[in-house]
Write an enzyme that holds these catalytic residues in place. Structure first.
Site, mmCIF file in Angstrom:
data_model
loop_
_atom_site.group_PDB
_atom_site.id
_atom_site.type_symbol
_atom_site.label_atom_id
_atom_site.label_comp_id
_atom_site.label_asym_id
_atom_site.label_seq_id
_atom_site.Cartn_x
_atom_site.Cartn_y
_atom_site.Cartn_z
ATOM 1 N N ASP A 132 -0.090 -4.287 -3.748
ATOM 2 C CA ASP A 132 -1.242 -3.380 -3.786
ATOM 3 C C ASP A 132 -0.818 -1.932 -3.524
ATOM 4 O O ASP A 132 -1.328 -1.260 -2.624
ATOM 5 C CB ASP A 132 -2.302 -3.825 -2.773
ATOM 6 C CG ASP A 132 -3.683 -3.890 -3.422
ATOM 7 O OD1 ASP A 132 -3.793 -3.672 -4.642
ATOM 8 O OD2 ASP A 132 -4.661 -4.175 -2.701
ATOM 9 N N HIS A 182 -7.648 -5.664 -0.182
ATOM 10 C CA HIS A 182 -6.433 -4.911 0.137
ATOM 11 C C HIS A 182 -5.757 -5.383 1.430
ATOM 12 O O HIS A 182 -4.544 -5.526 1.498
ATOM 13 C CB HIS A 182 -6.802 -3.427 0.237
ATOM 14 C CG HIS A 182 -5.635 -2.509 0.381
ATOM 15 N ND1 HIS A 182 -4.621 -2.439 -0.555
ATOM 16 C CD2 HIS A 182 -5.311 -1.605 1.351
ATOM 17 C CE1 HIS A 182 -3.732 -1.523 -0.169
ATOM 18 N NE2 HIS A 182 -4.125 -1.012 0.971
ATOM 19 N N SER A 233 0.830 -1.196 0.000
ATOM 20 C CA SER A 233 0.000 0.000 0.000
ATOM 21 C C SER A 233 0.874 1.259 0.000
ATOM 22 O O SER A 233 1.622 1.491 -0.947
ATOM 23 C CB SER A 233 -0.957 -0.050 1.202
ATOM 24 O OG SER A 233 -1.986 0.888 1.059
#
EC number: 3.1.1.47
Length: 390
Positions: free
Chosen positions: A259, A314, A236
């Site tokens: 991600d 996620h 992330s």
């Protein structure tokens, strides 16, 4: 700003409800914490490494201190479940690794991975992927960033016995999110480079005085690291941190971005990314803008790869994937359909195949190469919009 990793419960409230998988590779895994320097310009990280087996080895707590529970609750304030779950006693969830276990010697030296956490996370929330990679023969340094993006963190000023905590910070009212996050991502990438410098120093025989009380001597790494084989990885906010670290430090030979949240990176940097990136996406998180940025990187580097693990969300790149399904859904709204251990296996196998290729490792990760082309069960090439198995 909806990019926060939002586990709102205290791991203690889970007791034995969170069972992290042991590494599947040939090595047993050891683990220790490393803090360097007495200011916030120092470093804090958790180190995962291949270790010698020993009977009765202690396993470290998954959440090292109660302050991190408070930090997680703060990050996710507004969840009506938080206070009730947080009110429960702190449980005893542990990571299936050997705390301060003796390093397994390796004469050619282990390759090194610097790992960067997501927004609102901290150094131990990726223990499952870090353990997995270490079990296949890597030393993995999971940073705890000091840019106010961790759920909380701390450093130890020179006065004995004192600590200074660095809380999570939201984008201040009236600030543009891009500028706030861009400043953070640059600090985070610099911390990745500083972590590499720490290991380069150790390999060169420089002493790294330990701030934390521990019985694990960093100097044992001196002849057991191969610092020509270094990668950077993250999830992330950590994924985009890893991409930026490639720009700042040519010693990082490649990056693995789980991600990645591409938003904080300024556009003029995209042509500057010199080394290949493996983007491993979940199904629901990426936006068309983010996908376009990834494709821009892949058009300028033929070795960059973009794949998606189908049936994942996620948060599944974190250890929270191993919460029981109902509890996961309660906190995050929905969970992926792909079994968490399977998702972890696909992610780590793709990463290992990519690392073997770009760090020139003599390992047997070749059979997983097809994952890099998005070929195989539960994977797809690119960023699939409108496809869903959730």
């Amino acid at each position: 700003g909806g990019q926060t990793l939002s586990p709102c419960l205290c791991p203690g409230s889970m007791g034995a409800m969170l069972a992290l998988p042991p590494g599947q590779g040939p090595h047993q895994v050891g683990c220790t914490d490393v803090m360097v320097g007495h200011t916030r310009q120092g470093l804090f990280l958790r180190l995962f490494y291949p270790c010698l087996p020993r009977a009765g080895a202690a396993e470290p707590l998954w959440v090292p201190r109660p302050e991190y529970c408070g930090g997680l609750a703060d990050v996710t304030l507004g969840h009506r479940w938080c206070s009730a779950l947080l009110g429960m006693a702190i449980g005893s969830c542990r990571v299936p690794v050997s705390w301060n276990g003796p390093l397994k010697p390796c004469s050619p030296g282990y390759p090194l991975i610097i790992f960067s956490h997501g927004l609102g996370a901290f150094r131990t929330l990726y223990s499952s992927i870090c353990t997995e990679l270490a079990s296949w023969g890597f030393v993995v340094a999971a940073l705890e960033h000091r840019d106010h993006s961790a759920a909380t963190t701390y450093f130890c000023p020179a006065e004995a016995g004192t600590e200074e905590w660095i809380p999570f910070q939201r984008v201040p009212q009236g600030h543009k999110e891009f500028y706030f996050r861009n400043k953070q991502v640059h600090q985070r990438a610099r911390e990745c480079v500083r972590a590499l410098r720490l290991f380069q120093g150790i390999a060169g025989g420089r002493a790294a005085p330990a701030i934390l009380p521990q019985d694990w001597d960093l100097s044992v790494l001196k002849d057991n690291l191969d610092l020509t084989k270094v990668a950077v990885m993250g999830h992330s906010f950590g994924g985009v941190t890893a991409v930026l670290a490639l720009v700042k430090e040519p010693s990082f030979r490649c990056a693995v971005a789980l991600d990645a949240w591409m938003f904080p990176l300024e556009n003029l940097l995209y042509p500057e990314v010199p080394s290949p990136v493996l983007f491993i996406n979940s199904e629901k998180f990426q936006t068309p803008e983010s996908a376009a940025k990834m494709r821009r990187l892949s058009s300028s580097n033929s070795q960059t790869r973009i794949v998606t693990v189908l049936g994942t969300v996620h948060e599944q790149h974190t250890d929270l994937a191993f919460l029981p399904g109902k509890l996961f859904s309660l906190i995050f709204g929905r969970r992926g359909t792909l079994e968490p251990r399977r998702a972890l296996a696909i992610t780590s196998q793709a990463a290992l195949a990519f690392l073997q290729r770009h760090l020139e490792l003599q390992e047997r990760f070749g059979p997983w190469d097809e994952l890099l082309e998005g070929v195989g069960d539960s994977v797809a090439p690119g960023v699939p919009f409108g496809r869903s198995r959730l």
